[in-house]
Design a protein around this motif. Sequence first.
Motif, PDB file in Angstrom:
ATOM      1  N   ARG A 114     -18.292  -4.231  49.341  1.00 54.00           N
ATOM      2  CA  ARG A 114     -17.723  -3.616  48.141  1.00 54.00           C
ATOM      3  C   ARG A 114     -18.535  -3.910  46.880  1.00 54.00           C
ATOM      4  O   ARG A 114     -18.285  -3.307  45.841  1.00 54.00           O
ATOM      5  CB  ARG A 114     -16.285  -4.111  47.937  1.00 54.00           C
ATOM      6  CG  ARG A 114     -15.363  -3.731  49.092  1.00 54.00           C
ATOM      7  CD  ARG A 114     -14.068  -4.471  49.010  1.00 54.00           C
ATOM      8  NE  ARG A 114     -14.326  -5.887  49.319  1.00 54.00           N
ATOM      9  CZ  ARG A 114     -13.388  -6.776  49.611  1.00 54.00           C
ATOM     10  NH1 ARG A 114     -12.120  -6.416  49.617  1.00 54.00           N
ATOM     11  NH2 ARG A 114     -13.705  -8.027  49.878  1.00 54.00           N
ATOM     12  N   ARG A 134     -20.610   1.032  52.402  1.00 54.76           N
ATOM     13  CA  ARG A 134     -19.383   0.787  51.645  1.00 54.76           C
ATOM     14  C   ARG A 134     -18.218   1.475  52.366  1.00 54.76           C
ATOM     15  O   ARG A 134     -18.440   2.450  53.090  1.00 54.76           O
ATOM     16  CB  ARG A 134     -19.513   1.366  50.239  1.00 54.76           C
ATOM     17  CG  ARG A 134     -20.549   0.681  49.377  1.00 54.76           C
ATOM     18  CD  ARG A 134     -20.616   1.360  48.002  1.00 54.76           C
ATOM     19  NE  ARG A 134     -21.541   0.679  47.133  1.00 54.76           N
ATOM     20  CZ  ARG A 134     -21.224  -0.368  46.374  1.00 54.76           C
ATOM     21  NH1 ARG A 134     -19.993  -0.839  46.377  1.00 54.76           N
ATOM     22  NH2 ARG A 134     -22.130  -0.940  45.610  1.00 54.76           N
ATOM     23  N   TYR A 155     -15.335  -7.933  55.416  1.00 56.20           N
ATOM     24  CA  TYR A 155     -16.200  -8.203  54.270  1.00 56.20           C
ATOM     25  C   TYR A 155     -16.638  -9.658  54.289  1.00 56.20           C
ATOM     26  O   TYR A 155     -15.884 -10.534  54.697  1.00 56.20           O
ATOM     27  CB  TYR A 155     -15.457  -7.921  52.951  1.00 56.20           C
ATOM     28  CG  TYR A 155     -14.886  -6.539  52.871  1.00 56.20           C
ATOM     29  CD1 TYR A 155     -15.700  -5.425  52.723  1.00 56.20           C
ATOM     30  CD2 TYR A 155     -13.511  -6.343  52.936  1.00 56.20           C
ATOM     31  CE1 TYR A 155     -15.182  -4.161  52.643  1.00 56.20           C
ATOM     32  CE2 TYR A 155     -12.969  -5.060  52.857  1.00 56.20           C
ATOM     33  CZ  TYR A 155     -13.812  -3.982  52.708  1.00 56.20           C
ATOM     34  OH  TYR A 155     -13.282  -2.725  52.631  1.00 56.20           O
TER      35      TYR A 155
END
Length: 157
Positions: A114, A134, A155
Motif C-alpha cells: 500500500r 497494489r 502486507y
Amino acid sequence: EDLIKEYNLKYGCKILDVGCAKGFLLYEFKKILPNSIVSGFDISEYAIENSMKEVKDDLFCHQAQDKFPFIDNEFDLVVSINTIHNLPIHKLENPVTEIERVGVNKFILVEGYRNENELFNLVCWSLSGDSHLRPEEWLWMYKKWGYSGDYEFIYFE
C-alpha cells in the motif's frame, strides 16, 4: 475450520489447492472433513515427492499458468494461497480465470503493498515473488478477468 464454515463445506465436498506445496492445508481439510475429496498441485516436484503421505496420492505437479485439468465448477472450493504472485504479470490471467472456471467458491491470497515502505519490505521478503502489485491493481485485473471469488492481501508493514 473457518474456511469450512465460511464456504459451508459438507460431507463429500471437493476442494482444490492451487500451489499446494506439501499438502498441509489439504491434510487439515481431510482431518476435519474425512469424506471430502481433495486435490492439489504445485510447480515443485520436490514438494509433491515429499508431501504428506495422507494426501500424497491427491497431489500432482502442474504449473498454475497452464490450463487446469478439471471440468467447469468441479470443486466446491478452490484456494490459492501465496502462489500466483510468484508469476510474472503476463502469466497471471490464466490462473485467475482457471480458478474462476473450476470452482463454485474461490479464495485467492496474494502479497501486495500500500506504500513504498511495504513495497521495500515485500521485495526484501518475497524472494520468489514476481508480481508486486497494489491491491487496486489486483482488483482491476480480477474484475477485467471476471473473477467473482473472495480474495485477501498480505502486507509486510
